[in-house]
Design a protein around this motif. Structure first.
Motif, mmCIF file in Angstrom:
data_model
loop_
_atom_site.group_PDB
_atom_site.id
_atom_site.type_symbol
_atom_site.label_atom_id
_atom_site.label_comp_id
_atom_site.label_asym_id
_atom_site.label_seq_id
_atom_site.Cartn_x
_atom_site.Cartn_y
_atom_site.Cartn_z
ATOM 1 N N MET A 1 40.528 40.438 42.057
ATOM 2 C CA MET A 1 39.554 40.345 43.120
ATOM 3 C C MET A 1 38.375 41.279 42.848
ATOM 4 O O MET A 1 37.250 40.910 43.119
ATOM 5 C CB MET A 1 40.204 40.669 44.468
ATOM 6 N N GLU A 2 38.626 42.448 42.310
ATOM 7 C CA GLU A 2 37.537 43.378 42.005
ATOM 8 C C GLU A 2 36.556 42.774 41.020
ATOM 9 O O GLU A 2 35.342 42.937 41.163
ATOM 10 C CB GLU A 2 38.092 44.683 41.448
ATOM 11 N N HIS A 3 37.092 42.080 40.015
ATOM 12 C CA HIS A 3 36.239 41.449 39.007
ATOM 13 C C HIS A 3 35.340 40.388 39.648
ATOM 14 O O HIS A 3 34.150 40.304 39.341
ATOM 15 C CB HIS A 3 37.091 40.834 37.891
ATOM 16 N N LEU A 4 35.904 39.587 40.564
ATOM 17 C CA LEU A 4 35.110 38.568 41.254
ATOM 18 C C LEU A 4 33.999 39.192 42.083
ATOM 19 O O LEU A 4 32.862 38.720 42.084
ATOM 20 C CB LEU A 4 35.999 37.725 42.168
ATOM 21 N N LEU A 5 34.312 40.256 42.797
ATOM 22 C CA LEU A 5 33.298 40.927 43.609
ATOM 23 C C LEU A 5 32.194 41.525 42.753
ATOM 24 O O LEU A 5 31.011 41.452 43.101
ATOM 25 C CB LEU A 5 33.935 42.014 44.476
ATOM 26 N N GLU A 6 32.573 42.104 41.627
ATOM 27 C CA GLU A 6 31.571 42.678 40.729
ATOM 28 C C GLU A 6 30.652 41.590 40.191
ATOM 29 O O GLU A 6 29.427 41.740 40.201
ATOM 30 C CB GLU A 6 32.251 43.412 39.577
ATOM 31 N N ARG A 7 31.234 40.492 39.717
ATOM 32 C CA ARG A 7 30.428 39.375 39.214
ATOM 33 C C ARG A 7 29.520 38.831 40.298
ATOM 34 O O ARG A 7 28.335 38.573 40.071
ATOM 35 C CB ARG A 7 31.331 38.248 38.705
ATOM 36 N N ALA A 8 30.071 38.646 41.479
ATOM 37 C CA ALA A 8 29.301 38.084 42.582
ATOM 38 C C ALA A 8 28.121 38.979 42.949
ATOM 39 O O ALA A 8 27.019 38.490 43.195
ATOM 40 C CB ALA A 8 30.204 37.864 43.792
ATOM 41 N N SER A 9 28.334 40.276 42.959
ATOM 42 C CA SER A 9 27.258 41.185 43.352
ATOM 43 C C SER A 9 26.096 41.168 42.359
ATOM 44 O O SER A 9 24.959 41.414 42.734
ATOM 45 C CB SER A 9 27.777 42.610 43.528
ATOM 46 N N PHE A 10 26.375 40.854 41.105
ATOM 47 C CA PHE A 10 25.312 40.781 40.103
ATOM 48 C C PHE A 10 24.689 39.396 40.000
ATOM 49 O O PHE A 10 23.501 39.271 39.719
ATOM 50 C CB PHE A 10 25.838 41.182 38.710
ATOM 51 N N GLN A 11 25.460 38.347 40.224
ATOM 52 C CA GLN A 11 24.988 36.989 39.936
ATOM 53 C C GLN A 11 24.538 36.179 41.136
ATOM 54 O O GLN A 11 23.741 35.260 40.986
ATOM 55 C CB GLN A 11 26.091 36.211 39.194
ATOM 56 N N LEU A 12 25.036 36.484 42.319
ATOM 57 C CA LEU A 12 24.703 35.675 43.485
ATOM 58 C C LEU A 12 23.539 36.260 44.267
ATOM 59 O O LEU A 12 23.355 37.470 44.315
ATOM 60 C CB LEU A 12 25.914 35.550 44.410
ATOM 61 N N GLY A 13 22.790 35.363 44.900
ATOM 62 C CA GLY A 13 21.739 35.796 45.801
ATOM 63 C C GLY A 13 22.353 36.321 47.090
ATOM 64 O O GLY A 13 23.551 36.158 47.351
ATOM 65 N N ASN A 14 21.552 36.941 47.918
ATOM 66 C CA ASN A 14 22.032 37.559 49.151
ATOM 67 C C ASN A 14 22.757 36.562 50.057
ATOM 68 O O ASN A 14 23.828 36.857 50.584
ATOM 69 C CB ASN A 14 20.857 38.208 49.886
ATOM 70 N N PHE A 15 22.185 35.391 50.240
ATOM 71 C CA PHE A 15 22.785 34.375 51.109
ATOM 72 C C PHE A 15 24.165 33.971 50.593
ATOM 73 O O PHE A 15 25.151 33.997 51.330
ATOM 74 C CB PHE A 15 21.863 33.150 51.184
ATOM 75 N N GLU A 16 24.238 33.608 49.320
ATOM 76 C CA GLU A 16 25.501 33.194 48.720
ATOM 77 C C GLU A 16 26.513 34.331 48.720
ATOM 78 O O GLU A 16 27.698 34.132 48.985
ATOM 79 C CB GLU A 16 25.295 32.706 47.277
ATOM 80 N N LEU A 17 26.053 35.546 48.435
ATOM 81 C CA LEU A 17 26.942 36.700 48.370
ATOM 82 C C LEU A 17 27.612 36.965 49.712
ATOM 83 O O LEU A 17 28.817 37.225 49.776
ATOM 84 C CB LEU A 17 26.181 37.938 47.903
ATOM 85 N N ARG A 18 26.874 36.881 50.783
ATOM 86 C CA ARG A 18 27.453 37.121 52.107
ATOM 87 C C ARG A 18 28.532 36.095 52.437
ATOM 88 O O ARG A 18 29.598 36.439 52.955
ATOM 89 C CB ARG A 18 26.369 37.112 53.179
ATOM 90 N N LEU A 19 28.268 34.831 52.131
ATOM 91 C CA LEU A 19 29.260 33.796 52.394
ATOM 92 C C LEU A 19 30.481 33.970 51.490
ATOM 93 O O LEU A 19 31.623 33.814 51.929
ATOM 94 C CB LEU A 19 28.656 32.401 52.187
ATOM 95 N N PHE A 20 30.242 34.303 50.226
ATOM 96 C CA PHE A 20 31.314 34.505 49.262
ATOM 97 C C PHE A 20 32.239 35.642 49.697
ATOM 98 O O PHE A 20 33.453 35.501 49.702
ATOM 99 C CB PHE A 20 30.718 34.794 47.883
ATOM 100 N N VAL A 21 31.665 36.770 50.077
ATOM 101 C CA VAL A 21 32.456 37.929 50.496
ATOM 102 C C VAL A 21 33.243 37.608 51.765
ATOM 103 O O VAL A 21 34.408 37.991 51.892
ATOM 104 C CB VAL A 21 31.555 39.168 50.683
ATOM 105 N N TYR A 22 32.640 36.882 52.680
ATOM 106 C CA TYR A 22 33.346 36.490 53.905
ATOM 107 C C TYR A 22 34.548 35.611 53.564
ATOM 108 O O TYR A 22 35.649 35.816 54.093
ATOM 109 C CB TYR A 22 32.385 35.766 54.846
ATOM 110 N N ALA A 23 34.343 34.648 52.672
ATOM 111 C CA ALA A 23 35.451 33.766 52.270
ATOM 112 C C ALA A 23 36.535 34.553 51.550
ATOM 113 O O ALA A 23 37.721 34.377 51.826
ATOM 114 C CB ALA A 23 34.926 32.644 51.369
ATOM 115 N N LEU A 24 36.141 35.412 50.651
ATOM 116 C CA LEU A 24 37.102 36.212 49.893
ATOM 117 C C LEU A 24 37.914 37.112 50.826
ATOM 118 O O LEU A 24 39.120 37.256 50.682
ATOM 119 C CB LEU A 24 36.380 37.047 48.841
ATOM 120 N N GLY A 25 37.255 37.691 51.807
ATOM 121 C CA GLY A 25 37.922 38.560 52.770
ATOM 122 C C GLY A 25 38.834 37.825 53.733
ATOM 123 O O GLY A 25 39.656 38.428 54.410
#
Length: 82
Positions: A1-25
């Motif tokens: 999960m840490e690896h996914l969050l790290e990748r997401a924080s570098f590669q996703l835009g703010n909108f996508e990142l917020r939705l991604f983190v919510y889904a992951l959580g």
């Protein structure tokens, strides 16, 4: 999960990142509406509609339309590196 969050924080835009983190959580798979997207991203419905047209989770998640304004978002990971 840490690896996914790290990748997401570098590669996703703010909108996508917020939705991604919510889904992951919330277990990696969620059902959400456009109204929920507005609340999660602190934006108006017009901006949500614009983002949905260009949404790109870089292979880390998949958003599918269920009915009308209801979507499912599933974290699927991905194989590319940062």
């Amino acid at each position: 999960m840490e690896h996914l969050l790290e990748r997401a924080s570098f590669q996703l835009g703010n909108f996508e990142l917020r939705l991604f983190v919510y889904a992951l959580g919330n277990g990696g798979s969620i059902v959400l509406s456009k109204k929920t997207m507005c609340a999660l991203t602190s934006t108006q419905i017009n901006n949500v509609n614009k983002h949905l047209k260009t949404l790109d989770f870089k292979g880390m998640a998949k958003l599918d339309l269920v009915d009308g304004t209801v979507f499912t978002l599933k974290v699927v990971g991905g194989t590319s590196n940062v």
